[in-house]
Design a protein around this motif. Structure first.
Motif, PDB file in Angstrom:
ATOM      1  N   VAL A   1      54.698  25.386  52.169  1.00  0.00           N
ATOM      2  CA  VAL A   1      54.544  26.299  51.046  1.00  0.00           C
ATOM      3  C   VAL A   1      53.072  26.632  50.868  1.00  0.00           C
ATOM      4  N   ILE A   2      52.758  27.918  50.698  1.00  0.00           N
ATOM      5  CA  ILE A   2      51.405  28.362  50.375  1.00  0.00           C
ATOM      6  C   ILE A   2      51.456  29.029  49.006  1.00  0.00           C
ATOM      7  N   VAL A   3      50.587  28.599  48.110  1.00  0.00           N
ATOM      8  CA  VAL A   3      50.519  29.190  46.772  1.00  0.00           C
ATOM      9  C   VAL A   3      49.120  29.744  46.556  1.00  0.00           C
ATOM     10  N   HIS A   4      49.023  31.056  46.343  1.00  0.00           N
ATOM     11  CA  HIS A   4      47.759  31.648  45.891  1.00  0.00           C
ATOM     12  C   HIS A   4      47.846  31.725  44.376  1.00  0.00           C
ATOM     13  N   ILE A   5      46.888  31.102  43.696  1.00  0.00           N
ATOM     14  CA  ILE A   5      46.995  30.940  42.252  1.00  0.00           C
ATOM     15  C   ILE A   5      46.587  32.202  41.485  1.00  0.00           C
ATOM     16  N   GLY A   6      46.143  33.257  42.203  1.00  0.00           N
ATOM     17  CA  GLY A   6      45.829  34.523  41.540  1.00  0.00           C
ATOM     18  C   GLY A   6      44.348  34.832  41.491  1.00  0.00           C
ATOM     19  N   ASP A   7      44.006  35.987  40.876  1.00  0.00           N
ATOM     20  CA  ASP A   7      42.634  36.495  40.839  1.00  0.00           C
ATOM     21  C   ASP A   7      42.064  36.665  42.240  1.00  0.00           C
ATOM     22  N   HIS A   8      42.861  37.264  43.124  1.00  0.00           N
ATOM     23  CA  HIS A   8      42.341  37.621  44.447  1.00  0.00           C
ATOM     24  C   HIS A   8      41.597  38.948  44.343  1.00  0.00           C
ATOM     25  N   TRP A   9      42.226  39.923  43.686  1.00  0.00           N
ATOM     26  CA  TRP A   9      41.557  41.199  43.416  1.00  0.00           C
ATOM     27  C   TRP A   9      40.708  41.018  42.161  1.00  0.00           C
ATOM     28  N   ASP A  10      39.388  41.059  42.305  1.00  0.00           N
ATOM     29  CA  ASP A  10      38.499  40.835  41.158  1.00  0.00           C
ATOM     30  C   ASP A  10      38.493  42.028  40.206  1.00  0.00           C
ATOM     31  N   MET A  11      38.593  43.244  40.736  1.00  0.00           N
ATOM     32  CA  MET A  11      38.658  44.495  39.965  1.00  0.00           C
ATOM     33  C   MET A  11      37.472  44.675  39.004  1.00  0.00           C
ATOM     34  N   PRO A  12      36.222  44.588  39.503  1.00  0.00           N
ATOM     35  CA  PRO A  12      35.059  44.759  38.612  1.00  0.00           C
ATOM     36  C   PRO A  12      34.966  46.165  37.999  1.00  0.00           C
ATOM     37  N   SER A  13      35.569  47.160  38.633  1.00  0.00           N
ATOM     38  CA  SER A  13      35.523  48.520  38.076  1.00  0.00           C
ATOM     39  C   SER A  13      36.278  48.635  36.765  1.00  0.00           C
ATOM     40  N   LEU A  14      37.147  47.675  36.476  1.00  0.00           N
ATOM     41  CA  LEU A  14      37.936  47.691  35.239  1.00  0.00           C
ATOM     42  C   LEU A  14      37.505  46.591  34.274  1.00  0.00           C
ATOM     43  N   SER A  15      36.328  46.007  34.502  1.00  0.00           N
ATOM     44  CA  SER A  15      35.860  44.909  33.673  1.00  0.00           C
ATOM     45  C   SER A  15      35.390  45.402  32.309  1.00  0.00           C
ATOM     46  N   ALA A  16      36.037  44.954  31.254  1.00  0.00           N
ATOM     47  CA  ALA A  16      35.615  45.290  29.895  1.00  0.00           C
ATOM     48  C   ALA A  16      34.302  44.583  29.553  1.00  0.00           C
ATOM     49  N   TYR A  17      34.071  43.429  30.169  1.00  0.00           N
ATOM     50  CA  TYR A  17      32.864  42.642  29.902  1.00  0.00           C
ATOM     51  C   TYR A  17      31.607  43.384  30.352  1.00  0.00           C
ATOM     52  N   ASP A  18      31.680  44.055  31.510  1.00  0.00           N
ATOM     53  CA  ASP A  18      30.497  44.708  32.088  1.00  0.00           C
ATOM     54  C   ASP A  18      30.349  46.168  31.691  1.00  0.00           C
ATOM     55  N   LYS A  19      31.371  46.737  31.058  1.00  0.00           N
ATOM     56  CA  LYS A  19      31.337  48.167  30.764  1.00  0.00           C
ATOM     57  C   LYS A  19      30.144  48.522  29.874  1.00  0.00           C
ATOM     58  N   GLY A  20      29.413  49.563  30.279  1.00  0.00           N
ATOM     59  CA  GLY A  20      28.235  49.995  29.535  1.00  0.00           C
ATOM     60  C   GLY A  20      26.942  49.381  30.025  1.00  0.00           C
ATOM     61  N   LYS A  21      27.011  48.356  30.876  1.00  0.00           N
ATOM     62  CA  LYS A  21      25.809  47.734  31.414  1.00  0.00           C
ATOM     63  C   LYS A  21      25.340  48.484  32.658  1.00  0.00           C
ATOM     64  N   LEU A  22      24.071  48.311  32.992  1.00  0.00           N
ATOM     65  CA  LEU A  22      23.501  48.984  34.154  1.00  0.00           C
ATOM     66  C   LEU A  22      24.220  48.573  35.431  1.00  0.00           C
ATOM     67  N   SER A  23      24.646  47.305  35.503  1.00  0.00           N
ATOM     68  CA  SER A  23      25.316  46.802  36.712  1.00  0.00           C
ATOM     69  C   SER A  23      26.686  47.431  36.920  1.00  0.00           C
ATOM     70  N   TYR A  24      27.197  48.101  35.897  1.00  0.00           N
ATOM     71  CA  TYR A  24      28.530  48.700  35.985  1.00  0.00           C
ATOM     72  C   TYR A  24      28.518  49.983  36.818  1.00  0.00           C
ATOM     73  N   GLU A  25      27.360  50.616  36.936  1.00  0.00           N
ATOM     74  CA  GLU A  25      27.242  51.902  37.626  1.00  0.00           C
ATOM     75  C   GLU A  25      27.642  51.775  39.101  1.00  0.00           C
ATOM     76  N   GLY A  26      28.417  52.742  39.574  1.00  0.00           N
ATOM     77  CA  GLY A  26      28.788  52.804  40.987  1.00  0.00           C
ATOM     78  C   GLY A  26      30.074  52.094  41.338  1.00  0.00           C
ATOM     79  N   ARG A  27      30.682  51.424  40.394  1.00  0.00           N
ATOM     80  CA  ARG A  27      31.928  50.727  40.698  1.00  0.00           C
ATOM     81  C   ARG A  27      33.083  51.720  40.789  1.00  0.00           C
TER      82      ARG A  27
END
Length: 316
Positions: free
Chosen positions: A104-130
């Protein structure tokens, strides 16, 4: 009534089982006999008393080093894949899987990080270009790298290897659903189906819905309290679930074993090489690993922690 006399050949057969597998218990667990452990041990003792010798040579390779006792689970903690990071470690994990062949192989999740949809980073300079499409593609390429050793093996193997594969949806994958909920105009444009997790061969389990496999509960994280927040420690997880349970979500590794039931609660740690800026130096000082569970039966198992550093040395 006198006891039924057991023929010498059956006594020697029991003695061989004990010699070959290490014990009557191991022979029964390996599924090679219909005898009970007690009967194997009794017959082996009788054989020794009669001076009988096993036909299996003790210096031969013991079968229990080649045949599995119980099941093996392999847990892949959060991999958090996104554009621009190193994903070579997934090939090491894939090579390890092909060699060890867990049931049995179990991937526990959060494989796709999806930084372009991060509410935490939205509006910050690092968010540009995602970009959403770049996030989806990065996760797919990383998943393909993980599974390529398995596909390559099965192309030439006389006995193809097809493990049971489970993927527990994480909160980072659920950023897609949250974005659609908050912006209904995105419906039909963004979807969880864009990741194509099931197309890679995984059985997908909904976010926060535990799946029980061989007596062990798996989920991206388990909740506690009326607010539904993630449990804060393995000890709390053990108390909340009252059985063996494994989760990801947090970076640190934690384990609690019930002293009577031997149930195990486990925080799986992380499975990636990069550092996360938001965690800082101390938060990034976490165990980076996969977890192997040997002799899984009714929620009991022996845990083995395999670091990415070890996998690099042995399987890169």
């Amino acid at each position: 009534m006198p006891a039924v006399k057991v023929p010498d050949d059956l006594l020697i057969q029991a003695l061989d089982l004990v010699e070959e597998y290490g014990s009557g218990y191991n022979a029964v667990k390996a599924g090679v006999t219909d005898l009970t452990r007690k009967k194997i041990d009794q017959r082996a003792d009788s054989a020794r008393l009669k001076g009988l010798r096993p036909t299996f040579r003790k210096d031969d390779t013991r079968v229990y080093t080649r045949k599995r006792i119980g099941k093996m689970h392999l847990v892949i903690p959060d991999t958090q894949q996104k554009p621009g990071i190193d994903n070579t470690f997934l090939e090491w994990v894939g090579n390890y899987i092909v060699e060890k062949k867990p049931d049995v192989i179990v991937h526990i999740g959060d494989h796709w990080d999806m930084p372009s949809l991060s509410a935490y980073d939205k509006g910050k300079l690092s968010y540009e270009g995602r970009r959403y499409t770049a996030d989806i593609e990065a996760g797919k390429k990383a998943m393909d790298r993980l599974l390529t050793p398995l596909h390559n093996y099965n192309r030439t193997a006389s006995e193809p290897y097809h493990p049971e594969m489970h993927f527990c949806m994480g909160n980072h994958e659920m950023r897609i659903s949250r974005a659609v909920d908050e912006n209904p105009g995105l419906e039909g444009k963004l979807s969880l189906a864009d990741m194509g997790i099931d197309q890679f061969g995984w059985t997908v389990h909904p976010f926060l819905k535990p799946v029980t496999i061989d007596g062990i509960e798996y989920c991206h994280y388990f909740t506690s309290g009326v607010m539904g927040r993630p449990v804060s420690s393995a000890a709390v997880l053990l108390r909340e679930r009252q059985r063996s349970a494994t989760m990801g979500h947090v970076q640190h590794t934690d384990i609690a074993i019930h002293k009577k039931t031997q149930n195990i609660a486990l925080f799986a740690g992380t499975c990636y090489l990069h550092d996360e800026v938001y965690l800082g130096p101390q938060g990034n000082n976490c165990k980076r690993q996969i977890i192997v569970k040997n002799e899984v039966e009714d929620g009991k198992y022996d845990p083995v922690f395999c670091s990415l550093r070890y996998l690099e040395k042995a399987y890169s």
